[in-house]
Design a protein around this motif. Structure first.
Motif, PDB file in Angstrom:
ATOM      1  N   LEU A 132       0.867  -1.174   0.000  1.00 46.80           N
ATOM      2  CA  LEU A 132       0.000   0.000   0.000  1.00 46.80           C
ATOM      3  C   LEU A 132       0.903   1.223   0.000  1.00 46.80           C
ATOM      4  N   ARG A 133       0.642   2.131  -0.932  1.00 48.25           N
ATOM      5  CA  ARG A 133       1.407   3.379  -1.010  1.00 48.25           C
ATOM      6  C   ARG A 133       0.442   4.536  -0.848  1.00 48.25           C
ATOM      7  N   ILE A 134       0.802   5.492   0.003  1.00 48.74           N
ATOM      8  CA  ILE A 134       0.023   6.707   0.218  1.00 48.74           C
ATOM      9  C   ILE A 134       0.920   7.873  -0.207  1.00 48.74           C
ATOM     10  N   GLU A 135       0.379   8.767  -1.053  1.00 46.97           N
ATOM     11  CA  GLU A 135       1.174   9.874  -1.587  1.00 46.97           C
ATOM     12  C   GLU A 135       0.462  11.206  -1.373  1.00 46.97           C
ATOM     13  N   TYR A 136       1.263  12.262  -1.255  1.00 46.25           N
ATOM     14  CA  TYR A 136       0.744  13.625  -1.197  1.00 46.25           C
ATOM     15  C   TYR A 136       1.769  14.539  -1.848  1.00 46.25           C
ATOM     16  N   ALA A 137       1.311  15.495  -2.640  1.00 45.80           N
ATOM     17  CA  ALA A 137       2.197  16.510  -3.210  1.00 45.80           C
ATOM     18  C   ALA A 137       1.465  17.843  -3.236  1.00 45.80           C
ATOM     19  N   ASP A 138       2.115  18.883  -2.731  1.00 43.91           N
ATOM     20  CA  ASP A 138       1.610  20.248  -2.797  1.00 43.91           C
ATOM     21  C   ASP A 138       2.541  20.996  -3.749  1.00 43.91           C
ATOM     22  N   TYR A 139       2.044  21.306  -4.944  1.00 39.26           N
ATOM     23  CA  TYR A 139       2.868  21.890  -5.991  1.00 39.26           C
ATOM     24  C   TYR A 139       3.094  23.391  -5.838  1.00 39.26           C
ATOM     25  N   ASN A 140       2.402  24.013  -4.889  1.00 40.57           N
ATOM     26  CA  ASN A 140       2.524  25.457  -4.715  1.00 40.57           C
ATOM     27  C   ASN A 140       2.152  25.802  -3.274  1.00 40.57           C
ATOM     28  N   VAL A 141       3.107  25.694  -2.380  1.00 44.83           N
ATOM     29  CA  VAL A 141       2.879  25.955  -0.963  1.00 44.83           C
ATOM     30  C   VAL A 141       2.733  27.453  -0.742  1.00 44.83           C
ATOM     31  N   GLY A 142       1.748  27.842   0.046  1.00 39.32           N
ATOM     32  CA  GLY A 142       1.610  29.251   0.408  1.00 39.32           C
ATOM     33  C   GLY A 142       0.216  29.774   0.184  1.00 39.32           C
ATOM     34  N   ASN A 143       0.102  31.094   0.281  1.00 35.65           N
ATOM     35  CA  ASN A 143      -1.169  31.797   0.143  1.00 35.65           C
ATOM     36  C   ASN A 143      -1.094  32.789  -1.012  1.00 35.65           C
ATOM     37  N   PHE A 144      -2.260  33.083  -1.617  1.00 31.47           N
ATOM     38  CA  PHE A 144      -2.324  34.136  -2.622  1.00 31.47           C
ATOM     39  C   PHE A 144      -2.030  35.472  -1.946  1.00 31.47           C
ATOM     40  N   GLN A 145      -1.205  36.287  -2.559  1.00 34.69           N
ATOM     41  CA  GLN A 145      -0.812  37.564  -1.964  1.00 34.69           C
ATOM     42  C   GLN A 145      -1.993  38.516  -1.799  1.00 34.69           C
ATOM     43  N   GLU A 146      -2.896  38.525  -2.765  1.00 35.00           N
ATOM     44  CA  GLU A 146      -3.985  39.496  -2.752  1.00 35.00           C
ATOM     45  C   GLU A 146      -5.053  39.190  -1.710  1.00 35.00           C
ATOM     46  N   LEU A 147      -5.424  37.917  -1.545  1.00 38.69           N
ATOM     47  CA  LEU A 147      -6.541  37.550  -0.684  1.00 38.69           C
ATOM     48  C   LEU A 147      -6.134  36.829   0.594  1.00 38.69           C
ATOM     49  N   GLY A 148      -4.925  36.316   0.624  1.00 38.15           N
ATOM     50  CA  GLY A 148      -4.479  35.567   1.789  1.00 38.15           C
ATOM     51  C   GLY A 148      -5.004  34.138   1.833  1.00 38.15           C
ATOM     52  N   LEU A 149      -5.771  33.725   0.810  1.00 35.20           N
ATOM     53  CA  LEU A 149      -6.292  32.360   0.780  1.00 35.20           C
ATOM     54  C   LEU A 149      -5.195  31.376   0.410  1.00 35.20           C
ATOM     55  N   LYS A 150      -5.282  30.167   0.954  1.00 40.81           N
ATOM     56  CA  LYS A 150      -4.302  29.128   0.675  1.00 40.81           C
ATOM     57  C   LYS A 150      -4.385  28.715  -0.796  1.00 40.81           C
ATOM     58  N   ILE A 151      -3.233  28.599  -1.439  1.00 37.19           N
ATOM     59  CA  ILE A 151      -3.168  28.084  -2.803  1.00 37.19           C
ATOM     60  C   ILE A 151      -3.414  26.583  -2.718  1.00 37.19           C
ATOM     61  N   ALA A 152      -4.271  26.062  -3.589  1.00 35.22           N
ATOM     62  CA  ALA A 152      -4.749  24.684  -3.416  1.00 35.22           C
ATOM     63  C   ALA A 152      -4.263  23.713  -4.487  1.00 35.22           C
ATOM     64  N   ASP A 153      -3.110  23.907  -5.034  1.00 33.36           N
ATOM     65  CA  ASP A 153      -2.606  23.041  -6.094  1.00 33.36           C
ATOM     66  C   ASP A 153      -1.935  21.807  -5.489  1.00 33.36           C
ATOM     67  N   HIS A 154      -2.740  20.783  -5.166  1.00 36.51           N
ATOM     68  CA  HIS A 154      -2.196  19.603  -4.488  1.00 36.51           C
ATOM     69  C   HIS A 154      -2.852  18.312  -4.970  1.00 36.51           C
TER      70      HIS A 154
END
Length: 182
Positions: free
Chosen positions: A111-133
């Protein structure tokens, strides 16, 4: 330019091996025919990995990586300067010994479990978390006729959320592989 790498590992035979590694260097073309095109931009990767055996013959293997890239300030936020991700493999032998003519074969469930977040951080304008994962779960069965060869069948289920937090795309499929070292 070649990247440089360093690795340090600590092992306790009865518990686990834990490693810390780094790879980094200049990744861009900064000069052409003596003309400076850009500054030297660095990329760095830091990885923490481990492997262990539990319950006498259940194997655990995992890694977590952080990536940092010097991305030009003029690029849009879609070109993330930080990424992270990792995996955990759990492998359980279910039969060892003579199989199909090979004397020291092993049949494994994994069994393999994987996770990748391709863009860690928040949008500068709104402060919302970038969700590219991406998340994935991959059950598998493998046959090792020898310690250096594996034939493997996987079923991969993956959920990928894009940069703008649209509903996650879901993909699934079978993968078959063969690997050997000689």
């Amino acid at each position: 330019m070649p990247l440089k790498t360093l690795k340090l590992a600590i092992k306790h035979r009865k518990i686990a091996e834990v490693g810390l590694s780094w790879m980094g260097g200049v990744y861009n073309k900064f000069k052409d025919d003596g003309i400076v095109l850009d500054k030297k931009r660095q990329v760095n990767f830091v990885a923490l990995d481990m492997n262990s055996t539990i319950f006498k013959d259940t194997y655990l293997n995992g890694e977590w990586v952080w990536a940092y890239a010097d991305v030009p300030g003029t690029y849009i936020q879609q070109f993330g300067d930080r990424q992270q991700g990792g995996f955990l493999d759990i492998v359980q032998p279910i039969k060892k010994g003579k199989m199909l003519g090979w004397s020291e074969s092993v049949l494994n469930l994994a069994l393999r479990i994987e996770y990748a977040d391709y863009n860690v951080g928040n949008f500068q304008e709104l402060g919302l978390k970038i969700a590219d994962h991406m998340y994935a779960i991959v059950p598998a069965i493998s046959f090792r006729p020898s310690s250096q060869t594996v034939i493997r069948a996987n079923y991969r289920y993956e959920r990928h959320t894009d940069l703008l937090r649209n509903p996650a795309s879901q993909t699934a499929g079978f993968q078959f592989g063969f690997s050997t070292y000689f």
